[in-house]
Design an enzyme around this catalytic site. Structure first.
Site, PDB file in Angstrom:
ATOM      1  CG  LEU A 668      -1.792   1.004   1.209  1.00 29.62           C
ATOM      2  CD1 LEU A 668      -3.061   0.738   0.310  1.00 29.62           C
ATOM      3  CD2 LEU A 668      -2.591   1.122   2.552  1.00 29.62           C
ATOM      4  NE  ARG A 672       5.622   6.840   2.343  1.00 30.28           N
ATOM      5  CZ  ARG A 672       5.911   6.366   3.410  1.00 30.28           C
ATOM      6  NH1 ARG A 672       6.445   7.210   4.454  1.00 30.28           N
ATOM      7  NH2 ARG A 672       5.620   5.206   3.692  1.00 30.28           N
ATOM      8  CG  ASN A 723      -6.142   7.788   1.398  1.00 29.71           C
ATOM      9  OD1 ASN A 723      -6.009   6.604   1.504  1.00 29.71           O
ATOM     10  ND2 ASN A 723      -5.882   8.737   1.920  1.00 29.71           N
ATOM     11  NE  ARG A 728      -1.943  -2.253   5.301  1.00 32.94           N
ATOM     12  CZ  ARG A 728      -0.972  -2.077   5.250  1.00 32.94           C
ATOM     13  NH1 ARG A 728       0.058  -2.657   4.557  1.00 32.94           N
ATOM     14  NH2 ARG A 728      -0.562  -0.636   5.332  1.00 32.94           N
ATOM     15  CG  ASP A 746       7.611   3.024   5.677  1.00 34.16           C
ATOM     16  OD1 ASP A 746       6.948   2.055   5.684  1.00 34.16           O
ATOM     17  OD2 ASP A 746       7.244   4.129   6.488  1.00 34.16           O
ATOM     18  CD  GLU A 832      -4.105  -0.444   8.575  1.00 34.16           C
ATOM     19  OE1 GLU A 832      -2.933  -0.547   8.089  1.00 34.16           O
ATOM     20  OE2 GLU A 832      -4.535   0.443   9.004  1.00 34.16           O
ATOM     21  CG  ASP A 833      -2.263  -2.116  12.195  1.00 32.15           C
ATOM     22  OD1 ASP A 833      -3.265  -1.679  12.598  1.00 32.15           O
ATOM     23  OD2 ASP A 833      -1.168  -1.719  12.538  1.00 32.15           O
TER      24      ASP A 833
END
Length: 919
Positions: A668, A672, A723, A728, A746, A832-833
């Site tokens: 996701l 960037r 968005n 995910r 990242d 969400e995790d």
């Protein structure tokens, strides 16, 4: 003798010559010795004196043995040869040294060539091994294709709706109808997909008599069901909605029967038809009792024994929430386990059979003879005695304070309004449900309404009367969520309820909540469950669940990406032979038509509900009674055995059972690009990687001049509608593998860490396997749950920013999990995790698995992350408490288990060593 005598006498004889000879020889020896002595002694002395005095002369030029300067020595004739020899030897030594240096240089060059040749040989060996693997995989794929295509079977012959099979056997009476003699299987081939045709109620006279709310809810459900078809010629089952009907306009039984028989596809006897009579009130009458339904199946909440056909007709739950979704936040929590009242009951019997207590015979005599028809009076007496004893707080009322609801004869009518009944049940650990006194009444709408309300608020149902047929009783194990007790055991009920442990009470309450959410809560669930019961009975697999279509964003691939040595270097870790193979998708639908005990999961502690476990299939709530779902309160326990433990068993239960597989990276990202490109390059050369799906969560498309790295596998850039962090976990159709590696753009993970995590996940596919661990904690001052990210021996969550999970959970998260949780994630753009960890722990009753020593990830040069904001943790505190309210309890489980390889040589603090276990 004569000669000898002469010599002894002085040598006289022969003229005296021998004596002279002897004397002269002696003189010569003496002189010779003296001469040698003089020569050897005096001559060296004289020579030494001469040599020592000859250089004492004043003329230096006449010196012979003295030192000379410059090249004077070479001028001496006998030394010149020695000088020439020395010069020659020096030149040869110089030449040999130059030659030695030249040979050393050539040796160094040859050593370099040898090393290059060794590397070339190793590369050639790797290429050869890869080619062998490709050949082996190609042969394996060829064998699989051959096995799938041979033998070729012809599809079953389908009957046309306008033709009747004259050989179709007729039962002696409609009361004897079962599937084998009243259902036409030829219309429902295994490959048909179970098409269902639903009659339009507005096209027939009885449609105007239907309850508007029931009719509207039913029509809305039909429009979204995947099995419904508009082509009646290919239909397997024909469904007609015949209730609930309004009293003033209800047609007469003869009129309703005539209208049913006039349906265009009834075909004289109505086989393959289903008549649904839905009720949302407890006083619904059984108006189909005196109607000839032929071979059509009947689904309703009230049945008489003479009417009910086991294994053919269906007992359905009431449709309470016809047009509104239940509010999960109003449902009481599942803890504490014990509530104010041990049990409660409110009801009034308007009309009853003759009481058994009016007879002269004692209770024991009644048991020895014919059983009495009605135990209700004994039940009343026993329950009042328990209430008066005050051993436990119980509430029983056998007379309604207001007008009771209308009911059938011998049935206990409901008291009060629905909200009042729910408030009492919220305070009750158990809810008594007394079945009708007339055993000829198999089930009534009043009993199903009591059961619905008890499950809704978490009161464990206690059904008095084993003869009752509970909703969907042939596919649901009701003893896992309710107590079904014969009426003669009424005197033992109090003892039985007091003897159940808290763990068993919580397991039954959790299972009851699952049953209510899955089968009873909404009109969609009721209709889907009815169809699933029929589909399961005739052994047709469920239809595939819909996948999220991926709208790809076109992008350009640049030059081949280099492999970061820090990412690809495995250090001292040796994971064995690496499976280097081209992208290979996980097989689908391998076990659609078979179900063995090896592929079933049961929970021996708390019971799950039935659920379909095939991969990529819809949320289909029913399977045969042997099948188990990882439902509320479940724990996976494999039946049978086999290599791979729960990993292999879970995979086989979901449809796959192959030794080779890969995983898909789902990444996701949001605006960037540089960070994303670096992360993608780090995946270059990663073993087991099938595909990378980049979920582009920004409304702004990527830069047109952006060059995406070529990492050897496809990179799919998926565009999202909005968005949302929920994107995910969408089950994108581009994900062709069972294993998903969810990773942030990242996150920095080495290849060896990813490989190790994937292999651990393959042994525990029903769980989340990841790297950063977190845990929840109870805040005593505020009486709420907290989210904690500090280092600890215990953990209860694994963040999905770097974690493996099965695609099966992506379907459950996106389509099954309560919508309120996804709305919360969108509201906070967070959590969400946590929601995924709640879901998996709720279903499996197992904690996640953490691998390696990773607790966090560093991203030098990355923009400010959301987690750096203080509000991030406050939002996560709120999320945890909100999720607990939705689920009704805290599903997360603590664990101190961490899977690691000793070959990682992790450096652990001395005070943390005891926290970890290694494999």
């Amino acid at each position: 003798m004569t000669g000898y005598t002469m010599l002894r006498n002085g040598g006289v004889g022969n003229g005296g010559q021998p004596w002279v000879l002897r004397w002269s020889s002696r003189i010569r020896l003496t002189w010779l010795s003296f001469t040698l002595f003089i020569i050897l002694v005096f001559f060296p002395l004289i020579a030494h004196y001469y040599l020592t005095t000859i250089d004492d002369a004043d003329d230096a030029g006449k010196r012979i043995f003295g030192p000379r300067t410059g090249n004077e020595l070479c001028e001496v004739k006998h030394v010149q040869d020695l000088c020439r020899i020395r010069e020659s030897v020096s030149e040869e030594l110089l030449q040999l040294e130059a030659k030695r240096q030249e040979l050393n240089s050539e040796i160094a060059k040859l050593n370099l060539k040898i090393e290059a040749c060794k590397k070339s040989i190793e590369n050639a060996k790797q290429d050869l091994l890869q080619l062998k693997n490709v050949i082996s995989q190609t042969e394996h794929s060829y064998k699989e294709l051959m096995a799938q295509n041979q033998p070729k079977l012809s599809l079953p012959i389908r009957l046309l709706p306008d033709k009747d099979d004259v050989t179709f056997p007729l039962p002696k009476s409609n009361r004897n109808c079962r599937l084998h003699n009243c259902f036409d299987y030829s219309r429902c081939p295994l490959t048909s997909g179970f098409p269902v045709y639903v009659y339009n109620s507005d096209d027939y006279p009885f449609g105007s008599s239907l309850d508007p709310l029931i009719k509207q809810a039913f029509e809305a459900t039909v429009r979204t069901n995947v099995y419904v078809t508009e082509n009646a010629n290919i239909a397997c089952v024909y469904i007609v909605l015949a209730g609930e009907m309004q009293e003033p306009v209800m047609p007469k039984p003869t009129e309703l029967e005539q209208q049913l028989h006039s349906l265009p596809y009834w075909r004289t006897d109505g086989h393959n038809h289903l008549i649904i009579n839905l009720s949302r009130k407890s006083e619904t009458q059984n108006f189909l009792y005196n109607i000839s339904t032929g071979r059509a199946m009947v689904a309703q909440s009230t049945f008489y024994d003479a009417q009910y056909r086991p294994g053919f007709d269906i007992v359905v739950s009431p449709l309470v929430h016809a047009m509104s979704e239940p509010n999960f936040l109003e449902i009481p929590p599942q803890v504490p386990v014990k509530r104010k009242y041990l049990f409660s009951f409110q009801g009034e019997k308007i009309e009853s059979l003759r009481s058994s207590l009016q007879e002269v015979r004692s209770f024991e005599e009644e048991i020895e003879g014919n059983a009495p028809a009605d135990y209700d009076d004994r039940i009343i007496t026993t329950l009042k005695a328990v209430q008066d004893s005050k051993l436990d707080f119980v509430l029983v009322e056998f007379t309604c304070k207001n007008q009771p609801k209308a009911s059938l004869p011998t049935e206990w009518a409901l008291c009060g309004e629905r909200d009042d009944r729910l408030e009492l049940l919220k305070l009750s650990t158990f809810a008594l449900i007394i079945t009708p006194g007339d055993t000829r009444l198999v089930i009534s709408a009043g009993c199903t309404m009591r059961l619905f309300e008890a499950l809704e608020v978490g009161a464990i149902p206690v059904v008095l009367g084993e003869q009752v047929q509970l909703p969907y009783n042939d596919v649901i194990r009701w003893n896992e969520a309710a107590l079904i007790i014969p009426k003669p055991r009424i005197t033992e009920v109090h003892f039985l309820l007091r003897s159940i442990s808290d763990n068993d009470l919580l397991a039954m309450r959790r299972q009851g909540r699952f049953l209510w959410e899955t089968y009873f809560s909404t009109s969609d669930n009721v209709f889907s469950t009815v169809l699933a019961v029929i589909r399961t009975r005739i052994q047709i697999p469920a239809a595939p669940i819909r996948e999220e279509p991926a709208v790809e964003i076109p992008h350009r691939s640049g030059k081949a990406a280099g492999t970061d040595p820090n990412m690809a270097d495995n250090g001292d870790l040796d994971l064995g032979p690496v499976e280097t193979e081209p992208p290979y998708a996980s097989p689908k639908y391998l076990r659609n038509f078979t179900l063995t005990a090896m592929d079933i999961y049961r929970n021996w502690n708390s019971a799950p509900g039935p659920f379909h476990l095939f991969p990529y299939t819809p949320f289909d709530p029913v399977l045969p009674s042997e099948a188990k779902f990882l439902g509320s309160g479940t724990g996976f326990r494999p039946i049978g055995g086999g290599a791979g433990g729960s990993g292999k068993e879970f995979q086989a239960a979901l449809g796959g059972n192959v030794p080779r597989e890969q995983f898909t990276v789902v990444m996701l990202t949001y605006e960037r690009e540089e960070v994303l490109m670096n992360s993608l390059e780090r995946l270059n050369g990663l073993p087991y990687l099938n595909k990378v799906v980049v979920v582009w969560n920004s409304p702004k498309l990527p830069s047109e001049d952006l060059l995406w790295p070529d990492i050897g596998v496809p990179i799919m850039v998926v565009r999202t509608e909005k968005n949302s962090l929920n994107n995910r976990f969408l089950p994108w159709d581009e994900i062709e593998t069972e294993a998903i590696l969810s990773i942030d753009d990242d996150a920095h993970l080495r290849h060896d860490e990813i490989m190790f995590g994937f292999r651990v996940w393959r042994e525990a596919r029903d769980r989340i396997v990841g790297f950063p661990g977190r845990y929840h904690a109870w805040d005593i001052p505020h009486q709420s749950w907290l989210y904690n990210s500090n280092y600890s021996c215990e953990l209860s969550m694994v963040l999905t920013g770097a974690a493996f999970f099965h695609k099966y959970y992506a379907y459950l998260y996106s389509y099954v999990m309560p919508q309120a949780i996804r709305d919360m994630v969108d509201e906070y753009i967070n959590c969400e995790d946590i929601a995924m960890n709640f879901l998996v722990s709720h279903l499996t009753r197992k904690p996640p698995i953490k691998v390696t020593s990773r607790w966090t990830f560093r991203c030098p040069g990355c923009p400010q992350a959301l987690s750096h904001d203080d509000s991030h943790f406050h939002e996560r505190h709120k999320c945890i408490n909100f999720f607990v309210r939705v689920y009704g309890y805290m599903p997360l489980l603590y664990t101190q288990f961490r899977v690691d390889s000793v070959l990682f040589k992790t450096r652990l603090p001395h005070d943390k060593t005891k926290c970890f276990k290694f494999i």
